[in-house]
Design a protein around this motif. Structure first.
Motif, short mmCIF file in Angstrom:
data_model
loop_
_atom_site.label_atom_id
_atom_site.label_comp_id
_atom_site.label_asym_id
_atom_site.label_seq_id
_atom_site.Cartn_x
_atom_site.Cartn_y
_atom_site.Cartn_z
N ILE A 30 -0.26 -15.96 42.10
CA ILE A 30 1.15 -16.34 41.94
C ILE A 30 1.26 -17.84 41.70
O ILE A 30 1.94 -18.28 40.77
N GLY A 31 0.60 -18.63 42.52
CA GLY A 31 0.63 -20.07 42.36
C GLY A 31 0.01 -20.52 41.04
O GLY A 31 0.53 -21.42 40.38
N MET A 32 -1.08 -19.88 40.65
CA MET A 32 -1.73 -20.25 39.38
C MET A 32 -0.82 -19.92 38.20
O MET A 32 -0.73 -20.70 37.25
N THR A 33 -0.15 -18.78 38.26
CA THR A 33 0.79 -18.42 37.19
C THR A 33 1.91 -19.44 37.09
O THR A 33 2.27 -19.88 35.99
N LEU A 34 2.44 -19.86 38.23
CA LEU A 34 3.51 -20.86 38.23
C LEU A 34 3.00 -22.22 37.76
O LEU A 34 3.72 -22.95 37.08
N ALA A 35 1.76 -22.54 38.10
CA ALA A 35 1.17 -23.80 37.63
C ALA A 35 1.03 -23.78 36.11
O ALA A 35 1.28 -24.79 35.44
N VAL A 36 0.64 -22.65 35.55
CA VAL A 36 0.53 -22.54 34.10
C VAL A 36 1.90 -22.62 33.45
O VAL A 36 2.06 -23.27 32.40
N VAL A 37 2.92 -22.00 34.06
CA VAL A 37 4.29 -22.11 33.54
C VAL A 37 4.72 -23.57 33.51
O VAL A 37 5.26 -24.05 32.51
N HIS A 38 4.46 -24.30 34.60
CA HIS A 38 4.80 -25.71 34.64
C HIS A 38 4.02 -26.49 33.58
O HIS A 38 4.58 -27.33 32.87
N GLY A 39 2.72 -26.22 33.50
CA GLY A 39 1.89 -26.94 32.53
C GLY A 39 2.34 -26.72 31.10
O GLY A 39 2.43 -27.66 30.31
N LEU A 40 2.65 -25.47 30.75
CA LEU A 40 3.14 -25.18 29.40
C LEU A 40 4.52 -25.81 29.16
O LEU A 40 4.81 -26.31 28.07
N GLY A 41 5.36 -25.79 30.20
CA GLY A 41 6.69 -26.38 30.06
C GLY A 41 6.64 -27.88 29.80
O GLY A 41 7.30 -28.39 28.90
N ILE A 42 5.85 -28.58 30.58
CA ILE A 42 5.76 -30.03 30.40
C ILE A 42 5.06 -30.36 29.09
O ILE A 42 5.34 -31.39 28.46
N LEU A 43 4.18 -29.48 28.63
CA LEU A 43 3.55 -29.63 27.32
C LEU A 43 4.61 -29.53 26.21
O LEU A 43 4.61 -30.33 25.27
N LEU A 44 5.53 -28.58 26.34
CA LEU A 44 6.62 -28.46 25.36
C LEU A 44 7.51 -29.70 25.36
O LEU A 44 7.96 -30.16 24.32
N VAL A 45 7.77 -30.23 26.55
CA VAL A 45 8.58 -31.45 26.64
C VAL A 45 7.89 -32.60 25.91
O VAL A 45 8.55 -33.39 25.22
N GLY A 46 6.58 -32.68 26.03
CA GLY A 46 5.84 -33.74 25.36
C GLY A 46 5.74 -33.56 23.86
O GLY A 46 5.69 -34.53 23.11
#
Length: 135
Positions: A30-46
Motif C-alpha cells: 500500500i505504501g509503495m503504491t502511494l509512493a509511486v503515485v506521489h513520484g509519478l505526480g511530482i514527475l508530471l509537475v516537473g
C-alpha cells in the motif's frame, strides 16, 4: 526547479523502497503504491509547467497525485512503522502532518478562498518540514 521536481519523484520512490523492508511484509505494498503515485505526480509537475496552457491539465493532475500521494504515504507509513521500529512521537508526527496535508488539500479543492495559494501550500510545506526533520 523542474529538475528538482523530477529528481524528487525518483528519489522519493527509491527511498521508500529502501525502508519498505522494515515494514510488515504484506502491508508495505500500500505504501509503495502511494509512493509511486506521489513520484509519478511530482514527475508530471516537473515535466508540464502550470503556466503553459497545453500542459496545465497534466500539471494539475500531477499536483493532485503528488499532494494526496505523499500525505497518504505519511499516514500509512506512520501507522505501519508504529508496530515495527519507530518511536511513538515519530509516528504521531508523521500521521499528524499527513492528516493536516489531506485536510488542507481538500479545503483547497472544495472551499473558495480569496487567496487559495496560501492554503494550497500547506500540504506542500508540511511535506518539506517532514523531509527536513529527518535529515
Amino acid at each position: 526547479m523542474n529538475f528538482a521536481f523530477i529528481s524528487h519523484g525518483v528519489l522519493f520512490v527509491l527511498a521508500y523502497s529502501m525502508i519498505r523492508s522494515l515494514l510488515s511484509a504484506n502491508k508495505h505494498r500500500i505504501g509503495m503504491t502511494l509512493a509511486v503515485v506521489h513520484g509519478l505526480g511530482i514527475l508530471l509537475v516537473g515535466l508540464f509547467h502550470g503556466y503553459e496552457y497545453s500542459g496545465a491539465a497534466y500539471h494539475a493532475l500531477g499536483a493532485v497525485m503528488a499532494i494526496i500521494g505523499c500525505n497518504l504515504v505519511l499516514i500509512v507509513t506512520g501507522a505501519l512503522a508504529r508496530k515495527n521500529f519507530s518511536p511513538d512521537w515519530l509516528t504521531a508526527y508523521s500521521m499528524l502532518f499527513g492528516n493536516i496535508g489531506i485536510i488542507s488539500a481538500f479545503l483547497t479543492l472544495f472551499y473558495n478562498f480569496d487567496y487559495p495559494a496560501v492554503v494550497e501550500r500547506i500540504p506542500i510545506t508540511q511535506q518539506a518540514a517532514q523531509i527536513n526533520f529527518f535529515r
